[in-house]
Design a protein around this motif. Structure first.
Motif, short mmCIF file in Angstrom:
data_model
loop_
_atom_site.label_atom_id
_atom_site.label_comp_id
_atom_site.label_asym_id
_atom_site.label_seq_id
_atom_site.Cartn_x
_atom_site.Cartn_y
_atom_site.Cartn_z
N ASP A 232 0.84 -1.19 0.00
CA ASP A 232 0.00 0.00 0.00
C ASP A 232 0.89 1.25 0.00
O ASP A 232 2.11 1.16 -0.02
N HIS A 233 0.25 2.42 0.03
CA HIS A 233 1.01 3.66 -0.09
C HIS A 233 1.70 4.07 1.22
O HIS A 233 2.39 5.09 1.27
N GLU A 234 1.52 3.28 2.25
CA GLU A 234 2.24 3.52 3.52
C GLU A 234 3.43 2.57 3.65
O GLU A 234 4.12 2.57 4.68
N GLY A 235 3.66 1.74 2.65
CA GLY A 235 4.80 0.83 2.67
C GLY A 235 4.52 -0.51 3.33
O GLY A 235 5.46 -1.27 3.60
N ASN A 236 3.24 -0.81 3.61
CA ASN A 236 2.90 -2.10 4.21
C ASN A 236 2.67 -3.15 3.12
O ASN A 236 1.96 -2.89 2.14
N TRP A 237 3.23 -4.33 3.32
CA TRP A 237 3.11 -5.42 2.36
C TRP A 237 2.13 -6.47 2.88
O TRP A 237 2.07 -6.74 4.07
N GLN A 238 1.38 -7.08 1.96
CA GLN A 238 0.49 -8.17 2.32
C GLN A 238 0.38 -9.16 1.18
O GLN A 238 0.61 -8.82 0.01
N LEU A 239 0.05 -10.38 1.53
CA LEU A 239 -0.21 -11.42 0.53
C LEU A 239 -1.70 -11.41 0.21
O LEU A 239 -2.54 -11.37 1.12
N ILE A 240 -2.04 -11.44 -1.06
CA ILE A 240 -3.43 -11.51 -1.49
C ILE A 240 -3.65 -12.85 -2.17
O ILE A 240 -2.91 -13.22 -3.08
N TYR A 241 -4.67 -13.59 -1.72
CA TYR A 241 -5.00 -14.87 -2.31
C TYR A 241 -6.29 -14.73 -3.13
O TYR A 241 -7.32 -14.29 -2.62
N TYR A 242 -6.22 -15.09 -4.37
CA TYR A 242 -7.34 -14.97 -5.29
C TYR A 242 -8.60 -15.63 -4.75
O TYR A 242 -9.70 -15.09 -4.85
N ASN A 243 -8.46 -16.80 -4.16
CA ASN A 243 -9.62 -17.56 -3.68
C ASN A 243 -10.26 -16.97 -2.43
O ASN A 243 -11.28 -17.48 -1.96
N GLU A 244 -9.67 -15.91 -1.88
CA GLU A 244 -10.24 -15.28 -0.68
C GLU A 244 -10.90 -13.95 -1.01
O GLU A 244 -11.23 -13.19 -0.11
N ILE A 245 -11.09 -13.66 -2.30
CA ILE A 245 -11.64 -12.37 -2.70
C ILE A 245 -12.94 -12.57 -3.48
O ILE A 245 -13.01 -13.40 -4.38
N ASN A 246 -13.96 -11.83 -3.09
CA ASN A 246 -15.23 -11.86 -3.81
C ASN A 246 -15.38 -10.53 -4.55
O ASN A 246 -15.76 -9.52 -3.96
#
Length: 291
Positions: A232-246
């Protein structure tokens, strides 16, 4: 609702193989906007295309989506060479407008430096004993085929998806030892380069953790895991899993409450997957913005 990120990293799409989730990643990139898109190796599987692989329209659609990101959102795209797309060595380095093709890179954000590389350069097997690497590739392809057979019968019985290859990797001691050593060695390399973190792919194992003070991040793959790293624009990283998004419920009024008070939209706390077939991606965008 579009979700905005500063940077998105994906790797190991393996376009040209049967196991590649080309449709899914094209839809994923259609939903998420970013300033920087880093394609961290093994995007095109040259090894399989030389043997039994085939190039399909859905694989072309993936690149159409990237070109539209460049044209419509001025996204900067960095394609880093992996071991399965090592044919790129013939043109490295390459720069055209917002598209750059290179071996690896140093990424700086919010006062931190990250060394980004596919990761195969640290794999002595793929570097020095290429025939063993090809043999391993054949074994993995077989596991993916067997995995599809197993899950065909599981679905008939109402059972959830089961990753046979991930199960095998987790049970074979040599594989577990290899992954641990791989992660540690990459972290050491980042520290030696004076970086705060390392971002890689290659082993198809998504991860985001601290190793000896170094941020170790692996974007996973788009064969089984279907995952990506996002900053994100604050420099925080995260993993995004396709199967967890609607995506279908992204415009629901109740979702707006989740973003109140947030400077940038974050990952949506939804788990089911539902898409409408994309029609606009079938036609490639104009090329006037890439010069």
């Amino acid at each position: 609702m579009k979700t905005q990120f500063k940077t998105i990293v994906v790797s190991d799409v393996h376009l040209g193989t049967k196991g590649s989730k080309a449709k899914e990643i094209a839809r994923f990139l259609k939903q998420y906007n970013c300033e920087n898109l880093i394609l961290n190796g093994d995007i095109i599987d040259g090894w399989q295309l030389k043997k039994s692989g085939s190039w399909k329209r859905k694989h072309t659609r993936f690149f159409n989506r990237i070109l539209k990101m460049i044209e419509n959102h001025n996204t900067k795209v960095y394609y880093l060479r992996g071991n399965h797309d090592d044919f790129l060595d013939q043109i490295l380095p390459f720069q055209m407008g917002n598209l750059s093709i290179q071996k690896d890179m140093i990424y700086e954000s919010q006062g931190k430096k990250y060394f980004i590389t596919h990761g195969d350069v640290f794999d002595s097997i793929t570097t020095n004993l290429r025939w063993i690497a090809y043999l391993g590739d054949i074994g993995y392809t077989f596991l993916l085929w067997l995995n599809s057979v197993v899950n065909h019968y599981r679905i008939k019985r109402g059972l959830p998806y089961f990753s046979l290859s991930q199960y095998v990797k987790g049970k074979v001691k040599s594989a577990v030892s290899y992954v641990d050593q791989y992660e540690e060695e990459l972290s050491k390399m980042a520290k030696a380069k004076g970086c705060d973190g390392i971002i890689c792919g290659h082993i198809h194992k998504a991860e985001n953790r601290i190793i000896d003070g170094i941020e170790y991040m692996n974007s996973g793959d788009w064969v089984e895991t279907m995952s990506a790293l996002a900053e994100d624009h604050e420099g925080n990283w995260q993993l995004i899993y396709y199967n967890e998004i609607n995506f279908k419920e992204a415009t629901d009024d109740s979702l707006n409450q989740f973003f109140i008070g947030r400077p940038e939209p974050s990952i949506m706390p939804l788990r089911e997957v539902s898409f409408e077939a994309p029609k606009d991606d079938l036609d490639p965008p104009a090329y006037s913005s890439i010069q």
